[in-house]
Design an enzyme around this catalytic site. Structure first.
Site, PDB file in Angstrom:
ATOM      1  N   THR A 161     -16.921  13.290  23.122  1.00  0.00           N
ATOM      2  CA  THR A 161     -18.255  13.230  23.753  1.00  0.00           C
ATOM      3  C   THR A 161     -18.342  14.385  24.754  1.00  0.00           C
ATOM      4  O   THR A 161     -17.335  14.761  25.351  1.00  0.00           O
ATOM      5  CB  THR A 161     -18.408  11.881  24.499  1.00  0.00           C
ATOM      6  OG1 THR A 161     -18.497  10.845  23.544  1.00  0.00           O
ATOM      7  CG2 THR A 161     -19.639  11.854  25.403  1.00  0.00           C
ATOM      8  N   ARG A 188     -25.242   0.734  16.448  1.00  0.00           N
ATOM      9  CA  ARG A 188     -24.446   0.523  17.663  1.00  0.00           C
ATOM     10  C   ARG A 188     -24.794   1.598  18.716  1.00  0.00           C
ATOM     11  O   ARG A 188     -24.922   2.774  18.412  1.00  0.00           O
ATOM     12  CB  ARG A 188     -22.960   0.605  17.302  1.00  0.00           C
ATOM     13  CG  ARG A 188     -21.998   0.489  18.502  1.00  0.00           C
ATOM     14  CD  ARG A 188     -21.465   1.840  18.892  1.00  0.00           C
ATOM     15  NE  ARG A 188     -20.459   1.766  19.966  1.00  0.00           N
ATOM     16  CZ  ARG A 188     -20.066   2.817  20.665  1.00  0.00           C
ATOM     17  NH1 ARG A 188     -20.582   4.013  20.425  1.00  0.00           N
ATOM     18  NH2 ARG A 188     -19.169   2.696  21.610  1.00  0.00           N
ATOM     19  N   VAL A 189     -24.957   1.169  19.953  1.00  0.00           N
ATOM     20  CA  VAL A 189     -25.232   2.103  21.049  1.00  0.00           C
ATOM     21  C   VAL A 189     -24.101   1.986  22.073  1.00  0.00           C
ATOM     22  O   VAL A 189     -23.781   0.875  22.518  1.00  0.00           O
ATOM     23  CB  VAL A 189     -26.594   1.804  21.711  1.00  0.00           C
ATOM     24  CG1 VAL A 189     -26.831   2.729  22.905  1.00  0.00           C
ATOM     25  CG2 VAL A 189     -27.729   1.970  20.697  1.00  0.00           C
ATOM     26  N   GLY A 190     -23.497   3.113  22.409  1.00  0.00           N
ATOM     27  CA  GLY A 190     -22.419   3.121  23.397  1.00  0.00           C
ATOM     28  C   GLY A 190     -22.951   3.360  24.799  1.00  0.00           C
ATOM     29  O   GLY A 190     -24.122   3.091  25.108  1.00  0.00           O
ATOM     30  N   ASP A 191     -22.092   3.907  25.645  1.00  0.00           N
ATOM     31  CA  ASP A 191     -22.466   4.084  27.053  1.00  0.00           C
ATOM     32  C   ASP A 191     -23.283   5.339  27.332  1.00  0.00           C
ATOM     33  O   ASP A 191     -24.088   5.370  28.271  1.00  0.00           O
ATOM     34  CB  ASP A 191     -21.193   4.178  27.909  1.00  0.00           C
ATOM     35  CG  ASP A 191     -20.343   5.375  27.472  1.00  0.00           C
ATOM     36  OD1 ASP A 191     -19.878   5.382  26.314  1.00  0.00           O
ATOM     37  OD2 ASP A 191     -20.163   6.323  28.265  1.00  0.00           O
ATOM     38  N   THR A 211     -17.156   9.663  29.593  1.00  0.00           N
ATOM     39  CA  THR A 211     -16.705   9.846  28.211  1.00  0.00           C
ATOM     40  C   THR A 211     -15.603   8.842  27.926  1.00  0.00           C
ATOM     41  O   THR A 211     -14.813   8.526  28.804  1.00  0.00           O
ATOM     42  CB  THR A 211     -16.192  11.289  27.999  1.00  0.00           C
ATOM     43  OG1 THR A 211     -15.359  11.309  26.822  1.00  0.00           O
ATOM     44  CG2 THR A 211     -15.375  11.808  29.161  1.00  0.00           C
ATOM     45  N   GLY A 212     -15.563   8.355  26.690  1.00  0.00           N
ATOM     46  CA  GLY A 212     -14.537   7.380  26.331  1.00  0.00           C
ATOM     47  C   GLY A 212     -15.147   6.300  25.476  1.00  0.00           C
ATOM     48  O   GLY A 212     -16.285   6.414  25.012  1.00  0.00           O
ATOM     49  N   GLY A 214     -17.196   3.315  24.621  1.00  0.00           N
ATOM     50  CA  GLY A 214     -18.390   2.908  25.338  1.00  0.00           C
ATOM     51  C   GLY A 214     -18.434   1.478  25.830  1.00  0.00           C
ATOM     52  O   GLY A 214     -19.003   1.205  26.899  1.00  0.00           O
TER      53      GLY A 214
HETATM   54  N1  GLY Z   1     -18.741   7.236  24.825  1.00  0.00           N
HETATM   55  C1  GLY Z   1     -19.272   7.346  23.533  1.00  0.00           C
HETATM   56  C2  GLY Z   1     -19.489   6.067  22.885  1.00  0.00           C
HETATM   57  O1  GLY Z   1     -18.747   5.132  23.046  1.00  0.00           O
HETATM   58  O2  GLY Z   1     -20.424   5.987  22.139  1.00  0.00           O
END
Ligand code: GLY
Length: 288
Positions: A161, A188-191, A211-212, A214
């Site tokens: 990311t 799916r939606v991450g952070d 980053t990482g 989510g």
């Molecule tokens: N940090 C990116 C995600 O988990 O989508």
């Protein structure tokens, strides 16, 4: 007045042999942000231009080269935020458009919805002049998905990311862009696009890009958690303390942070997180 841009190329486990090129991409992105700062542009413009460079760079998990869903499709996410009025824009589960960060910026500037997702985001982007591209899936992304399908990817892989934080004219800004986790379920939606989780900017505290993986980052609200501790602990202390809180939830991540006084924080609990810092006065640093 101090002006700087700090960029990350994602928390993860980049092998030793590839670390130099990972840093190189961050330096190129930070220099693009630095050129914007020298031209007198805003922190927001500098952060966006830096992320845009990395969305073009297939070494990173954003834009072209982003991770694929379990269906083999590209679903992208990005967010921008500026610290003066806390204006923000974000897209999630976006079909392939070359620069999700530009669409997020256009949403911020339009001052309507802060976030759009999926087909609605694609429709809004097309109506505002952005052109969808179906040639953004790279061979490396296909190989990574194949390894994931064979169970050869350790845990949930979300490396690469990209993000940037910047300071100019006394205000801070943040920008983050991602392809998300490899093999994620469609939708799916991450952070990264979530204000307060993956991206945050407030002139009263700091601008942060995370980053990482989510899911733990979402549960902790990592970006806002870090920003809220800057007054107490300073920029680096706040970044480390927030990451400590994330570890209590089993999170693997990294984050970058800039406070309005120009102090920065860089923290990770993964093996690597490439980064580069460029000041408008020409000084530079980088690492991994
Ligand atoms: N940090 C990116 C995600 O988990 O989508």
């Amino acid at each position: 007045m101090r002006a700087l841009v700090l960029v990350h190329g994602g928390a993860g486990h980049v092998p030793e042999a590839r670390r130099a090129e990972h840093v190189e991409g961050c330096v190129a992105a930070a220099r693009a942000g630095q050129a914007a700062l020298r031209a007198g542009e805003s922190a927001l413009a500098a952060a966006v231009v830096a992320v845009e460079v990395m969305e073009n760079d297939a070494r990173y998990n954003a834009g072209t080269g982003g991770s694929l869903t379990s269906d083999g499709t590209l679903e992208l996410a990005a967010a921008v935020m500026e610290g003066r009025a806390r204006r923000a824009g974000a897209v999630a589960a976006l079909p392939p458009f070359p620069h999700p960060i530009r669409i997020a910026l256009a949403l911020l500037e339009a001052e309507g919805p802060v976030m759009l997702a999926g087909g609605g985001a694609a429709r809004w982007a097309a109506a505002h002049g952005f052109v969808r591209s179906d040639s953004m899936i790279t061979a490396r992304a296909r190989e990574r998905l194949a390894r994931w399908r064979e169970g050869r990817v350790r845990g949930v892989w979300a490396g690469g990311t990209v993000g940037a934080v910047a300071l100019a004219h006394g205000t801070v800004a943040a920008a983050t862009s991602t392809g998300g986790t490899v093999g994620k379920p469609p939708g799916r939606v991450g952070d990264s696009p979530i204000v307060g989780a993956g991206t945050w900017a407030d002139d009263a505290s700091a601008a942060v890009s995370c980053t990482g993986v989510g899911e733990p980052i979402l549960r902790v609200g990592l970006a806002r958690t870090a920003a809220d501790r800057v007054a107490e602990l300073g920029a680096q202390g706040a970044a480390e303390a927030a990451l400590g809180q994330l570890e209590e939830h089993g999170g693997e991540a990294g984050l970058i942070l800039v406070a309005p006084d120009g102090t920065v924080g860089i923290a990770r609990n993964t093996t690597t997180m490439s980064w580069a810092l460029c000041h408008a006065d020409g000084t530079e640093e980088s690492g991994c």
